[in-house]
Design an enzyme around this catalytic site. Structure first.
Site, PDB file in Angstrom:
ATOM      1  N   GLU A 113      96.058  31.398  55.456  1.00 40.01           N
ATOM      2  CA  GLU A 113      96.765  32.635  55.120  1.00 40.01           C
ATOM      3  C   GLU A 113      95.790  33.713  54.667  1.00 40.01           C
ATOM      4  OE1 GLU A 113      97.392  29.596  54.008  1.00 40.01           O
ATOM      5  OE2 GLU A 113      99.166  29.125  55.201  1.00 40.01           O
ATOM      6  N   HIS A 145     109.523  25.316  49.962  1.00 34.83           N
ATOM      7  CA  HIS A 145     110.128  26.075  51.064  1.00 34.83           C
ATOM      8  C   HIS A 145     111.330  26.869  50.568  1.00 34.83           C
ATOM      9  CE1 HIS A 145     108.149  22.574  52.885  1.00 34.83           C
ATOM     10  NE2 HIS A 145     107.917  23.331  53.933  1.00 34.83           N
TER      11      HIS A 145
END
Lengths: 357, 436
Positions: free
Chosen positions: A80, A149
């Site tokens: 990322e 998540h």
């Protein structure tokens, strides 16, 4: 730059220019926005984990690599920091990257590039370099995603000078806001509430899930349109109480207040930074009561900012303490997900407290 | 020297324009798969350097592949760990149990008993053989596909299932996504859903062991896809700088969800070769050859324990199933890949080796498989008595607020009370079970 096509008076249903609407879910609306913008602007590129051939784990970029080529839509290594750092470099060249971070929970390795670099690039170079980057990322819980998540980290980003933070609550808004975000010349965090990708959610996990079919927000105009960043949407006009919310919680608020028969004015903020303070002020000054709802953890959440703004600007109009309904200050638990989620009972109690006199 | 601002995009004669290279896997859905381009060296050819050798002596091995089991199912060469038949049978049994467990729990997810599952089909040798080559008190920092280590170390299957069902007997109190185990008593670190974070943590544990003059070592596993994360490089740097007693594994199973290994740099060199740049020992192993895996782990563990520092091991293998129950690999890769995979199936290869030794038979294998299916079935039935996900048999509500900190601050006590009140409003008949 084309004119804004959403009228302020009826922002939900007036789609402008008489464009015919089409039924879409939020993923399709996002995909449509990306498709339209890729075709309009050759400088737009999409990168992220699994976004290329596969079209993203939620299918938001499906078909785009095939249509626009691997030069403009491509998979990225699982890094990322690299995804956001490369986007900053591409933007420095003059491109307009729209990276995807697969889950908001995974964005943290990219924070330095985002917070220290993208957010400050315009400022530190006195406008020589800018970061017109839109970072799309699914966020929020309600899908049994466990603690990695399910997070709602939006407040971290609203705390960073130089970042805009946008959160749509309908397919219609997702498309118009994403187009505006991509055209914006500053870095924009575009958080997509994944619980409502396929349909609105009233907060009752034990009821069958709905699709966007038949919901006015699921009617998405064809073609290009944008919803300006920094303009809230009045979901429902009312006199008794102002509800400030965004994302999934817009639909939960709607369901709870309809159920309780309270004449609430529900405001979908859509944009946290910049915030539509005018709409907020006007509403609270009218109703004299305010409820703030978000799914994110409570302490130092965006609700704290909203409550402060309301008391700073509407103190003498307030008839009751401002209420704040949020997720709890724990990681998002797996089995007790629905005990964590700020659902109808938690919201209902707050509404009762506000309405008791 | 030019004066003033640079001129952009100046013509450079007949130089062609720059081109972006974006890797693309060889096979997509429907493609005929041919792996003849993959170099699969014969088993038994590579020399086994002394465990205390300079790291540079291992560097040729990072570009090759340690293989022990040959095409005739014999264990050959210097890397043959020379395990006795009893140990080999235990290895085979643990691998088969891991697969039986995966098959049943995958079905449980499909039956709605939990939200999520991840299989390690085709990768059983890596976890199980590594666990067997380690000492029982060495510390493991796993990724989410090393269930074979827990099973190998004798962790109760029923507790694995309790965790997967997030039920009232879940050792992790229903907090974690299924299969994100934690088992400190078994030397198995808490699994994170965020990728590669365990890599530098393993190095830190190993440094701590060295600081304290301990004899235990640490080991960590990541996939080739997540070796792209910065954490991988942080781990390698720290391991090298402090000569940490750690063994770092890259499980190269070719696919990271839909991204093939090329998106982690596999087209340029091997993952094992990353060791060279950091100046540490590296090995590249046939990950479907349990004996080669055992031998490499044993070599690296001995090296670390002898104060000779870290080793990076790449296990070359294939993710035979989807990334998880949320994934459908038929959307992005050819189904034929699994059938054509040139390194075969790790369980079949070890079985054939034992049969070739005269120490095992197809009949014994079938009987064992039946027995293992039954063993897993018993464990799941036992766990189901404690509840399945979403059916109310979870840990008490107050546990949701515990362990955020060692002690509950006032605001979490208030929130816990709020959660209990909400429960009472939504389900007036409900009472918290106290036997959870």
């Amino acid at each position: 730059m084309p004119e804004e096509t959403i009228s302020k008076d009826n922002p939900l249903t007036d789609t402008g220019a008489g464009a015919p609407g089409r039924q879409m879910n939020m993923i399709e609306a996002i995909n449509d926005a990306l498709d339209i913008m890729m075709a309009r602007d050759p400088d737009i590129v999409i990168l992220g984990e699994d976004v290329g051939y596969f079209g993203g784990v939620f299918r938001a970029t499906a078909g785009l690599q095939k249509k626009f080529g691997r030069n403009r839509v491509f998979d990225a290594p699982i890094n990322e920091c690299g995804i956001i750092g490369a986007a900053v470099g591409m933007a420095a060249y003059g491109l307009r990257p729209v990276p995807e971070i697969q889950f908001a929970d995974y964005i943290y390795p990219g924070l330095d590039q985002l917070v220290s670099e993208a957010a400050r690039m315009r400022y530190r170079s006195a406008g020589e370099f800018t970061s017109p980057i839109t970072i799309r990322s699914p966020f929020g819980g309600g899908i049994f995603g466990g603690q990695t998540h399910s997070q709602s980290p939006e407040a971290m980003f609203t705390h960073v000078a130089g970042l805009k933070t946008i959160i749509p609550a309908t397919p219609h808004d997702a498309k118009g806001l994403l187009i505006a975000a991509i055209e914006d010349n500053d870095p924009v965090m575009f958080f997509e509430p994944k619980r409502i990708y396929n349909g609105p959610f009233g907060g009752d996990y034990d009821k069958p899930s709905r699709t966007w079919k038949g919901h006015p927000g699921g009617e998405v105009p064809e073609g290009y349109y944008k919803i300006p960043l920094g303009k809230a949407r009045i979901v429902r006009e009312g006199e008794a109480l102002t509800v400030l919310c965004y994302g999934t919680m817009v639909h939960v608020a709607e369901a709870v207040l309809a159920d309780k028969g309270v004449d609430a004015e529900i405001i979908d903020l859509r944009s946290l930074v910049p915030l539509d303070i005018e709409t907020v002020e006007k509403s609270v000054q009218k109703t004299g009561k305010c409820l703030v709802i978000h799914e994110a953890t409570r302490t130092s959440g965006f609700g704290a900012e909203l409550v402060t703004l309301v008391q700073e600007r509407c103190f003498y109009h307030l008839e009751a303490p401002v209420e704040r309904v949020t997720g709890f200050d724990t990681p998002y638990p797996h089995s007790l997900e629905w005990a964590y989620f700020p659902g109808p009972v938690r919201i209902g109690e707050a509404v009762d407290r506000l309405m008791k006199d | 020297m030019a004066e003033g601002p640079v001129e952009k995009g100046i013509a450079r004669g007949n130089l062609p324009p720059l081109e972006l290279y974006v890797p693309e896997p060889k096979y997509r859905p429907g493609d005929v798969v041919d792996y003849s381009h993959l170099p699969v060296p014969p088993a038994g050819l590579l020399a086994r350097p002394d465990e205390t050798c300079p790291a540079s002596e291992t560097w040729p091995l990072t570009l090759d592949m340690v293989r022990v089991l040959d095409d005739d199912d014999h264990a050959v060469g210097a890397w043959n760990p020379g395990l006795d038949p009893e140990t080999l049978r235990r290895m085979l049994r643990t691998m088969a149990l891991t697969r039986a467990f995966d098959d049943r729990l995958y079905r449980s997810q499909r039956q709605g008993k939990t939200s999520f599952y991840m299989k390690c089909t085709g990768e059983e040798a890596i976890s199980v053989a590594c666990a067997m080559a380690l000492a029982g008190d060495d510390m493991v920092f796993p990724s989410y596909r090393q269930q074979g280590i827990l099973i190998s170390r004798g962790y109760p299957l029923v507790d694995m299932v309790n965790q997967i069902y997030s039920n009232r007997a879940d050792p992790l109190k229903g907090r974690q996504l299924p299969i994100m185990y934690s088992a400190k008593d078994y030397g198995f670190f808490s699994i994170s859903g965020n990728l590669a974070t365990q890599f530098p943590q393993a190095v830190g544990w190993a440094m701590a062991s060295a600081i304290k003059g301990d004899t235990r070592i640490a080991t960590a596993f990541i996939g080739e896809g997540s070796s792209a994360e910065g954490d991988f490089h942080a781990a390698m740097t720290f391991a090298a700088v402090y000569n940490a007693p750690v063994v770092l594994h890259v499980v190269n199973n070719q696919w990271a969800i839909s991204s093939f290994s090329g998106f982690a740099g596999a087209e340029r060199t091997t993952f094992a070769a990353r060791a060279t740049g950091y100046g540490i020992a590296g090995l590249r192993v046939d990950g479907n050859d349990a004996l080669a895996v055992y031998a490499a782990m044993e070599w690296a563990a001995n090296r670390a324990r002898a104060n000779q520092g870290p080793t990076l091991i790449e296990h070359f293998t294939y993710r035979a199933e989807g990334h998880s129950t949320s994934d459908d690999p038929s959307a992005y890769r050819s189904a034929q890949e699994r059938e054509e995979w040139p390194l075969g199936d790790p369980i079949m290869r070890l079985k054939k080796h034992l049969i070739a030794l005269g120490e095992w038979s197809e009949e014994q294998q079938e009987a064992m498989d039946r027995e293992l299916v039954e063993q897993v079935k018993v464990a799941t039935k036992e766990a189901e008595k404690n509840g399945i996900l979403g059916h109310g048999m979870h840990h008490p509500f107050h546990t949701m607020f515990e362990d955020v900190f060692e002690e509950l601050p006032w605001h979490l006590e208030e929130q816990a009370a709020q959660a209990m009140r909400e429960r009472g409003i939504k389900w007036p008949e409900w009472k918290e079970r106290d036997d959870a």
